[in-house]
Structures are given as C-alpha cells and as structure tokens.
Enzyme design. Structure first.
Site, PDB file in Angstrom:
ATOM      1  CE1 TYR A 196     -19.266 -15.385 -91.623  1.00 18.23           C
ATOM      2  CE2 TYR A 196     -17.895 -13.888 -92.900  1.00 18.23           C
ATOM      3  CZ  TYR A 196     -19.116 -14.207 -92.321  1.00 18.23           C
ATOM      4  OH  TYR A 196     -20.182 -13.350 -92.447  1.00 18.23           O
ATOM      5  CE  LYS A 237      -6.804  -4.154-121.350  1.00 19.82           C
ATOM      6  NZ  LYS A 237      -6.744  -5.354-122.188  1.00 19.82           N
ATOM      7  NE  ARG A 249      -7.256 -11.526-125.905  1.00 18.91           N
ATOM      8  CZ  ARG A 249      -6.692 -10.709-125.016  1.00 18.91           C
ATOM      9  NH1 ARG A 249      -6.778 -10.987-123.718  1.00 18.91           N
ATOM     10  NH2 ARG A 249      -6.024  -9.650-125.403  1.00 18.91           N
ATOM     11  CG  MET A 282     -18.713  -8.548 -98.968  1.00 18.85           C
ATOM     12  SD  MET A 282     -20.501  -8.615 -99.117  1.00 18.85           S
ATOM     13  CE  MET A 282     -20.743 -10.335 -99.609  1.00 18.85           C
TER      14      MET A 282
END
Length: 349
Positions: free
Chosen positions: A248, A39, A132, A297
């Site tokens: 940053y 998956k 779940r 990013m």
C-alpha cells in the site's frame, strides 16, 4: 465437528524462559513473596498455560483485571490465589462471593458493595499519586477499612521504569499508610519496582512485563530471557524488477531486482504498521531479512533475495526481542505482547 487446519502464524513460547524470569524476579524481591500479573490473557501468551508453568515454578499469587479473567482461570488455579484488580461491580457480586478470588477494592462504593453483599477477604488499592485506581490514603486513618478482612494492601508505581521524583514520593506515602494498616500483606512493586531495591518490596511483589521477556529497567538486561517468538508462513514468493513498488502507498520502490516473500502476518496479528521499513525477519542461520513497504492487515513483505531456497510454505521468524521490537515499531513492549491476536497457534516448549 470440523476442526481448522494448523494456522499459518505461530507463537513459539518458551516455558523454561518464563520460569527462569519469575525465579530471577523472585530472587530480586528479597524477602518478599513474588506473584505474577497474568491479566490480558497472560499478556497475550495464554493465561491458563502461563499460570500452569508459573505454579510449577512456585508462584502462588496471581493478578487479573476482570472477573471474566478470574472465571477462566478458576479450574486451573488449585491452591494459588487470584486477585481481581478492577474491584467489584453489582453485576460481579454473584460470582465474586462464590469464586476462589479476591476483589481489589478501589472506591468507597466498592467497599460498601462488598460489605453489604457479605463478601469475605479482599485486597485494597491505595492511590499514592498515580491518580488512576485506588482509595485516598486518608481512608486508612479515617476508619473506612475497619471491619474488613484485608489480605493485601497495595498501590501501583507510575514511573518506576524511569528516574522520576514521584517514585520516591509514592514509596514514602505507601510506607506511611502500610504502617497504619492491619492488612496481612503489603505490596507496591511491579517489574520495574522490584529492581528499585528492598524499600519497594514490602511483603509481596507483582511483576508483569519482565515475566514475559520485557526489560522494565536496564538492571534487568542480560537476566531476562525472551519468551515469545513469532513465526509466519510464506504465502507467495515473487520476483520484482528494479523500479517496482511493494504494498500500500508504494512506499518501497526496489532500487534493484528483488526476491520478495509475502508472509501470512499483519497488524491484525499484532505485527504493527510501525514495523513497515523498520522490522526484519530471521533466517535459521540468523541472517536478517528486512520488511519491505507497509505492513498490511494480514500480510507482510520481506526481502529474501539472499535466500534462494525459501519457498511457499516455509516459515520465517520475526525479530521480536521486546526492547528492540519496541524501538523498531514505536509501540511499547506491553502493547507488542498484549496485541498478539487469536489467529496464532501457541506452542509451549
């Protein structure tokens, strides 16, 4: 048709390590058949290629989350089986009744939908305490499954990667339910569950993380091989003086002059901000080059002061051994793999 140039980020994927990991897990599964969870696009590595390599190793049982994932694998699955873990919705039925895949039915509503829609063989998920997905164990004794052609009865372990009393309770509940079921096979163990011993193996195991280089329990350390290696190209090399900051927030300030490589890699590629000041990259000789300042990013700064020959266009490898990278970033091994983005060129060796 305009084709893009090679990407400045690459995943080097080791098919031999993938096959080795599956074969080792198959041996640890004892008499049980060993499947594979593919998956989330093969845990971020590319499900089609993962299935191709695992089929070559002998795997014949694959598990995906959604019908879209099953459709993507359909042309490549051949004589193997696919189970869709999230069951079936009304909008899935047209595909689900035609495709070479089985739903893992999780609710009474899904049972009814599958029956009324003329579905064939299916799998059943029983909730043994994770709360779940899955049916209450009482449905087996109560007859709710009567008339269904059930290939695999399964449940999922919540705490197999740690020492927790719930794990034994889940095994006991599942064993009791399995003894009442007419399902062809029973399945409980994930990667960590396989390492708990034969009481957890039943007929079919379903490893995921460990296939791709993750260490679910210490018993796997030294046996599971790294599959994915991240590489990024240098966009710019720059010199910064003592007292200059990088990135940053100016979180890193140079205590002496530094040589810095800016890499084409950032959190949009799954190289998370958690690696800021904790991650590192590797030279060809294994020397460590630490990350400086915040990961952004699309870019990451690395100290290359000890590597005067590194230049723009050269490639560096991220330290991405999954347990160590998890400790450095604060992200789980699963998150590190499944967050690898679409910007990588993926190369299987």
């Amino acid at each position: 048709m305009i084709l893009p140039p090679p990407a400045p980020v690459a995943l080097q994927l080791d098919s031999g390590a993938l096959r080795h990991n599956w074969q080792w897990l198959a041996r640890q599964s004892g008499g049980a058949v060993c499947g594979a969870a593919v998956k989330a696009d093969g845990y971020g590595l590319g499900a089609v290629e993962v299935v191709r390599h695992l089929k070559a190793a002998g795997c014949r049982d694959f598990f995906v989350a959604t019908w879209a994932e099953a459709v993507a694998l359909h042309p490549h699955i051949g004589d193997a089986g696919v189970s869709v873990l999230h069951g079936v919705r009304p909008e899935d039925m047209a595909i689900a009744t035609r495709l070479q895949a089985k739903p893992v039915l999780n609710t009474l509503g899904q049972l009814a939908l599958w029956r009324e829609g003329g579905g064939g063989a299916c799998d059943i998920m029983i909730d043994t305490g994770m709360n779940r997905l899955g049916l209450d164990p009482s449905v087996v004794a109560g007859g709710a499954l009567d008339g269904l052609v059930i290939d695999t009865l399964m449940s999922h372990l919540a705490c197999a990667d740690e020492e927790h009393p719930l794990t034994e309770r889940q095994q006991e509940i599942f064993a009791a339910v399995a003894s009442m079921s007419r399902a062809r096979r029973k399945s409980l163990a994930n990667s960590a569950g396989i390492l708990l011993g034969r009481d957890f193996h039943f007929d079919l195991t379903r490893p995921g993380l460990a296939l791709y280089g993750g260490i679910p329990r210490q018993e796997a350390a030294g046996h599971i091989r790294q599959v994915a290696r991240l590489r990024a190209q240098i966009v710019q090399r720059r010199s910064i003086p003592r007292g200059a900051s990088v990135g940053y927030g100016a979180t890193y300030v140079a205590e002496r002059p530094r040589e810095v490589a800016i890499l084409n890699l950032g959190y949009a590629d799954g190289y998370f901000r958690g690696f800021s000041g904790t991650g590192h990259f590797l030279a060809d000789d294994g020397a460590i080059m630490p990350v400086l300042g915040r990961v952004s990013m699309d870019l990451t700064a690395v100290d290359v002061s000890a590597r005067p020959k590194l230049a723009e266009g050269d490639w560096l490898e991220a330290a991405f051994d999954l347990p160590a990278a998890s400790a450095a970033s604060g992200m789980s091994q699963y998150e590190l793999l499944t967050s690898l983005g679409s910007r990588y060129d993926r190369y299987w060796t």
